[in-house]
Design an enzyme around this catalytic site. Structure first.
Site, mmCIF file in Angstrom:
data_model
loop_
_atom_site.group_PDB
_atom_site.id
_atom_site.type_symbol
_atom_site.label_atom_id
_atom_site.label_comp_id
_atom_site.label_asym_id
_atom_site.label_seq_id
_atom_site.Cartn_x
_atom_site.Cartn_y
_atom_site.Cartn_z
ATOM 1 N N ARG A 87 -30.106 16.041 -31.171
ATOM 2 C CA ARG A 87 -30.517 15.491 -29.875
ATOM 3 C C ARG A 87 -30.481 16.597 -28.829
ATOM 4 N NH1 ARG A 87 -25.169 14.995 -28.168
ATOM 5 N NH2 ARG A 87 -23.821 13.746 -29.509
ATOM 6 N N TYR B 258 -19.141 20.385 -25.998
ATOM 7 C CA TYR B 258 -18.570 20.647 -27.323
ATOM 8 C C TYR B 258 -19.567 21.320 -28.263
ATOM 9 C CZ TYR B 258 -21.042 16.203 -27.475
ATOM 10 O OH TYR B 258 -21.994 15.234 -27.305
ATOM 11 N N HIS C 91 -24.630 12.980 -25.684
ATOM 12 C CA HIS C 91 -24.638 11.681 -26.377
ATOM 13 C C HIS C 91 -25.261 10.585 -25.513
ATOM 14 C CE1 HIS C 91 -23.404 8.152 -28.538
ATOM 15 N NE2 HIS C 91 -22.767 7.736 -27.460
HETATM 16 C C1 LIG Z 1 -18.579 -0.152 -34.073
HETATM 17 C C2 LIG Z 1 -18.621 0.872 -32.957
HETATM 18 N N1 LIG Z 1 -17.708 1.860 -32.926
HETATM 19 C C3 LIG Z 1 -17.756 2.816 -31.957
HETATM 20 C C4 LIG Z 1 -18.711 2.735 -30.965
HETATM 21 C C5 LIG Z 1 -18.794 3.822 -29.879
HETATM 22 N N2 LIG Z 1 -19.945 4.685 -30.191
HETATM 23 C C6 LIG Z 1 -21.125 4.518 -29.593
HETATM 24 S S1 LIG Z 1 -22.271 5.574 -30.158
HETATM 25 C C7 LIG Z 1 -21.169 6.319 -31.200
HETATM 26 C C8 LIG Z 1 -21.567 7.473 -32.063
HETATM 27 C C9 LIG Z 1 -22.641 7.135 -33.013
HETATM 28 O O1 LIG Z 1 -23.015 8.278 -33.701
HETATM 29 P P1 LIG Z 1 -24.229 8.306 -34.690
HETATM 30 O O2 LIG Z 1 -24.185 7.108 -35.570
HETATM 31 O O3 LIG Z 1 -24.261 9.629 -35.350
HETATM 32 O O4 LIG Z 1 -25.497 8.105 -33.734
HETATM 33 P P2 LIG Z 1 -26.061 9.104 -32.598
HETATM 34 O O5 LIG Z 1 -25.409 8.684 -31.312
HETATM 35 O O6 LIG Z 1 -25.701 10.487 -32.981
HETATM 36 O O7 LIG Z 1 -27.521 8.861 -32.585
HETATM 37 C C10 LIG Z 1 -19.924 5.722 -31.103
HETATM 38 C C11 LIG Z 1 -18.750 6.114 -31.864
HETATM 39 C C12 LIG Z 1 -19.638 1.658 -31.011
HETATM 40 N N3 LIG Z 1 -20.594 1.535 -30.107
HETATM 41 N N4 LIG Z 1 -19.594 0.767 -32.031
#
Ligand SMILES: Cc1ncc(C[n+]2csc(CCOP(=O)(O)OP(=O)(O)O)c2C)c(N)n1
Ligand SMILES: [Mg+2]
Length: 330
Positions: A248, A260, A252
C-alpha cells in the site's frame, strides 16, 4: 505452489486492455480524491486507501461476470470499483450521504451492492472469508456456474476464519477464488514478525488446493492467475488460493504516518507502481498511444469530479432512519 510471471501474450483485445487501465486509473484517482476530502473533514470515520494495490482488484475482477460475486475488506473501495460499482454512489456512501450504496449508514468500510454481486466489505478482519465460502455453497446448491472472488489481507490469513473457510470450500469443491493481498503489513506489523513462512500461498497445500504466488503489481500476471482459477471453479473443480505480492502506498489508515516502514523499502515499491508499469507496457508494445492514455485519464478525472459533486449535493439521512435497514426484508 506455483510462481507466475507475465507478458502481453494473453491476447487480450485492445478494448479489454483499455478497460483494465481505465479501472486502475479510476481506483487511483478515486483514492487520491478521498484522501483530499478526508483532509477537509468531509469524511466521517476513517479511511483505508487501496492506492498501490490496484492491479489485484482489476486483474481478478476483469475475469468476473456481473452475476459473479466478491467479498471485500476494510480496504474495499478498489474492489467495488473493479466489480463495476458506480463512483458517485461509493463517494456518497463515504461522505455519509443518503444516495450512497447503504444510504450513508455504512460508510467507507461497509459498502455493498448485491446488483453487481458485491456482497459487502467488512471492518472485521477475516470476516469476509467464510461469507465467500457461504456464497460458494449457495452457488453449488443452486447449480449455476457462478464464482466468488474473496479478497483479504496477509493479516487476515492468520485468523481462524481463513483456515476453517478454505478447508470447507476445498472439501466441498466450492467455486471460490481466495485472493490474498499480501501488502507486507497488517497495520504496523510486518509479515516476517508474525509468520515463519515466506509465501502465504504455501498454506494451500494443507487444504489440497492449488496455491499460486503472483506479482500483485503486475495486472496481467494477476489476470492470468485469476483466469485459470476462475475457469477451474466454474467447471466445479473447486477453489484456489492466489497470493498477490503488493504494497500500500499510504499508511494503514488515514491517521497512520507509517513510520515503521524503511524508506528504502517504500521507494523500492513505489518504483514498482502497478499503474506506471501497466502504462509503460501498453505504450512500449504500442497497444495504446500516449494520446489514448491521456484521453482515458481525462475522462476519469471528469467522472471523479462528477462523483464528488453528486455526493456533496446529496442530503444526509435523517436521524429517524438510523434503525431502518438493520434486517433484510422478508
Ligand atoms: C477481528 C479484527 N481484529 C483486529 C482488527 C483491527 N485491524 C483492522 S485492520 C487490521 C490489519 C489487517 O491487515 P491485513 O489483513 O494484512 O489487511 P491490510 O490492512 O494490510 O489490507 C487490524 C489488525 C479488526 N478490525 N478486526
Ligand atoms: Mg496487509
Amino acid at each position: 505452489m506455483q510462481r507466475r510471471e507475465s507478458g502481453l501474450e494473453l491476447n487480450l483485445s485492445k478494448e479489454k486492455l483499455i478497460e483494465m487501465y481505465r479501472k486502475m486509473v479510476e481506483i487511483r484517482s478515486f483514492e487520491e480524491k478521498v484522501f483530499e476530502l478526508y483532509a477537509q473533514n468531509l469524511v466521517p470515520g476513517t479511511i483505508h486507501l487501496y492506492a498501490g494495490e490496484e492491479a489485484v482488484a482489476v486483474g481478478v475482477c476483469s475475469n468476473l461476470r456481473k452475476d459473479d460475486y466478491i467479498t471485500s475488506t476494510h480496504r474495499g473501495h478498489g474492489h467495488c470499483i473493479a466489480k463495476g460499482a458506480q463512483l458517485n454512489r461509493i463517494m456518497a456512501e463515504i461522505l455519509g450521504k443518503k444516495t450512497g450504496y447503504c444510504e450513508g449508514k455504512g460508510g467507507s468500510m461497509h459498502i455493498a451492492d448485491f446488483n453487481i454481486g458485491m456482497l459487502g466489505a467488512t471492518a472485521v478482519v477475516g470476516a469476509g472469508i467464510p461469507i465467500a465460502m457461504g456464497a460458494g455453497l449457495s452457488i453449488k446448491l443452486r447449480g449455476t456456474d457462478n464464482v466468488v472472488a474473496c479478497f483479504f489481507g496477509d493479516g487476515a490469513s492468520n485468523q481462524g476464519t481463513f483456515h476453517e473457510a478454505i478447508n470447507m470450500a476445498a472439501v466441498w469443491k466450492l467455486p471460490v477464488i481466495f485472493v490474498c493481498e499480501n501488502n507486507v503489513y497488517a497495520m504496523g506489523t510486518c509479515q516476517s514478525r508474525v509468520m515463519l513462512i515466506e509465501n502465504i500461498a504455501d498454506r494451500a497445500v494443507a487444504y489440497g488446493i492449488p496455491g499460486i504466488v503472483v506479482d500483485g503489481n503486475d495486472v496481467l500476471a494477476v489476470y492470468e492467475a485469476a483466469q485459470e482459477a476462475v475457469e477451474r471453479a466454474r467447471k466445479g473443480e473447486g477453489p484456489a488460493l492466489i497470493e498477490c505480492k503488493t504494497y500500500r502506498h499510504k499508511g494503514h489508515s488515514r491517521i497512520d504516518p507509517a513510520k515503521y516502514r524503511p524508506k528504502e523499502e517504500v521507494e523500492e515499491w513505489l518504483h514498482k507502481d502497478p499503474m506506471k508499469r501497466f502504462k509503460e507496457k501498453l505504450l512500449q508494445t504500442n497497444v495504446l498511444l500516449e494520446d489514448e492514455i491521456q484521453q482515458v485519464e481525462k475522462e476519469v478525472s471528469t467522472e471523479i469530479e462528477e462523483a464528488v459533486k453528486f455526493a456533496m449535493e446529496s442530503p444526509y439521512p435523517s436521524p429517524k432512519e438510523a434503525l431502518e435497514d438493520v434486517y433484510a426484508p422478508m
